[in-house]
Scaffold this motif. Structure first.
Motif, PDB file in Angstrom:
ATOM      1  N   GLY A   1      41.733  43.190  41.604  1.00 43.46           N
ATOM      2  CA  GLY A   1      41.342  44.373  40.843  1.00 43.46           C
ATOM      3  C   GLY A   1      41.634  44.283  39.363  1.00 43.46           C
ATOM      4  O   GLY A   1      41.387  45.254  38.622  1.00 43.46           O
TER       5      GLY A   1
ATOM      6  N   LYS B   1      37.293  41.781  37.626  1.00 50.00           N
ATOM      7  CA  LYS B   1      36.176  42.690  37.886  1.00 50.00           C
ATOM      8  C   LYS B   1      35.022  42.421  36.922  1.00 50.00           C
ATOM      9  O   LYS B   1      33.845  42.444  37.311  1.00 50.00           O
TER      10      LYS B   1
ATOM     11  N   THR C   1      34.452  43.527  49.333  1.00 51.28           N
ATOM     12  CA  THR C   1      35.518  44.188  48.591  1.00 51.28           C
ATOM     13  C   THR C   1      35.827  45.523  49.242  1.00 51.28           C
ATOM     14  O   THR C   1      34.923  46.237  49.686  1.00 51.28           O
TER      15      THR C   1
ATOM     16  N   ASP D   1      37.450  47.735  47.473  1.00 47.83           N
ATOM     17  CA  ASP D   1      37.531  48.587  46.290  1.00 47.83           C
ATOM     18  C   ASP D   1      36.236  49.397  46.173  1.00 47.83           C
ATOM     19  O   ASP D   1      35.176  48.850  45.849  1.00 47.83           O
ATOM     20  N   LYS D   2      36.313  50.687  46.431  1.00 49.61           N
ATOM     21  CA  LYS D   2      35.113  51.516  46.461  1.00 49.61           C
ATOM     22  C   LYS D   2      34.426  51.595  45.101  1.00 49.61           C
ATOM     23  O   LYS D   2      33.191  51.650  45.013  1.00 49.61           O
ATOM     24  N   GLU D   3      35.210  51.619  44.039  1.00 55.85           N
ATOM     25  CA  GLU D   3      34.602  51.642  42.713  1.00 55.85           C
ATOM     26  C   GLU D   3      33.821  50.364  42.450  1.00 55.85           C
ATOM     27  O   GLU D   3      32.711  50.398  41.885  1.00 55.85           O
TER      28      GLU D   3
END
Length: 259
Positions: A190, A195, A216, A218-220
């Motif tokens: 992250g 990113k 991933t 990581d939702k964002e």
């Protein structure tokens, strides 16, 4: 009769979103449960889980006809292994740690029968041909094989344009964890620098005319990758789902019953 249609390949080549889950528990029972969950595809992982050819084939068997497409990741991009996985019935392959255009071309050759490739001709013995039940398998199989290469270090990122130029590759999958480690951020997928590199690669892949994918949690990052045109995104891992659920259950039970 031609080789079975590959709906996953058709979908990602049109840019249609395919949401997936990683399978690392190496068990057909778990794969069968996962197939009923509603994911568009699952990746049966042979690189970082205790799978072998027989356990992978068992999972392919229970996934067949489920409506959830099976992708298989071998431990390495080896021609002999790829031949076995294809004969066992895998139609979509994810090849890890691809670092050059030449390596990507070798993977195209490995999934293609002669005279254009080097895949061994043993379909009479193979589950893939329904044990010779698919009369036109040899001439139609390649059209339905989906080949995804995984770029997950700086060498691969530097060679991305060369990889994208290889005809016969359906998509490029970015591996944030290994990329983070190679960039000096091990365990920090992250990190802003990682990113940024991931999103830049996704954008280049889509502009290069290939399907872009990623795993991933990581939702964002999931949202950002989709906004750039990524068409196959794995959002969960069976191992972490099970482990996390078991830990929460144990802690909750102890808290509930504590005097």
């Amino acid at each position: 009769m031609p080789a079975p249609h590959n709906p996953f390949k058709a979908a990602i080549n049109k840019g249609e979103l395919q949401v997936g889950c990683w399978l690392g528990l190496a068990d057909a029972y778990v794969a069968e449960i996962s197939a009923s969950a509603g994911f568009d595809w699952v990746c049966v992982d042979g690189e970082h889980s205790p799978n072998d050819l027989r356990s992978i084939m068992a999972q392919l068997q229970v996934l067949k006809g489920s409506g959830t497409h099976a992708m298989v990741r071998p431990p390495v991009g080896d021609t002999a292994l790829i031949k076995q996985y294809l004969d066992a019935g895998a139609q979509s392959l994810l090849i890890p740690m691809v670092e050059s255009g030449a390596q990507a071309q070798a993977m195209v050759d490995a999934v293609t029968y002669p005279p254009h490739g080097v895949r061994g001709v043993g379909s009479a013995l193979a589950r893939a041909s329904d044990f010779s039940g698919i009369a036109d398998y040899l001439t139609t199989a390649r059209d339905e094989i989906c080949l995804i290469v995984q770029v997950e270090n700086r060498l691969g990122m530097d060679a991305l344009d060369d990889i994208l130029a290889v005809e016969g590759i359906d998509g490029v999958f970015i591996g944030p964890a290994d990329l983070a480690a190679d960039m000096g951020f091990i365990g920090q997928a992250g990190a802003p620098e990682v990113k940024a590199a991931v999103l830049s690669a996704i954008e280049r892949i889509v502009k290069g005319g290939k399907a872009a994918g990623i795993l991933t949690l990581d939702k964002e990052l999931q949202t950002a990758c989709r906004a750039l045109g990524a068409s196959f995104i794995a959002t969960e891992i069976d191992v972490t789902l099970f482990a996390g659920g078991m830990r929460r259950a144990a802690a909750g039970s102890k808290a509930h019953l504590a005097v």
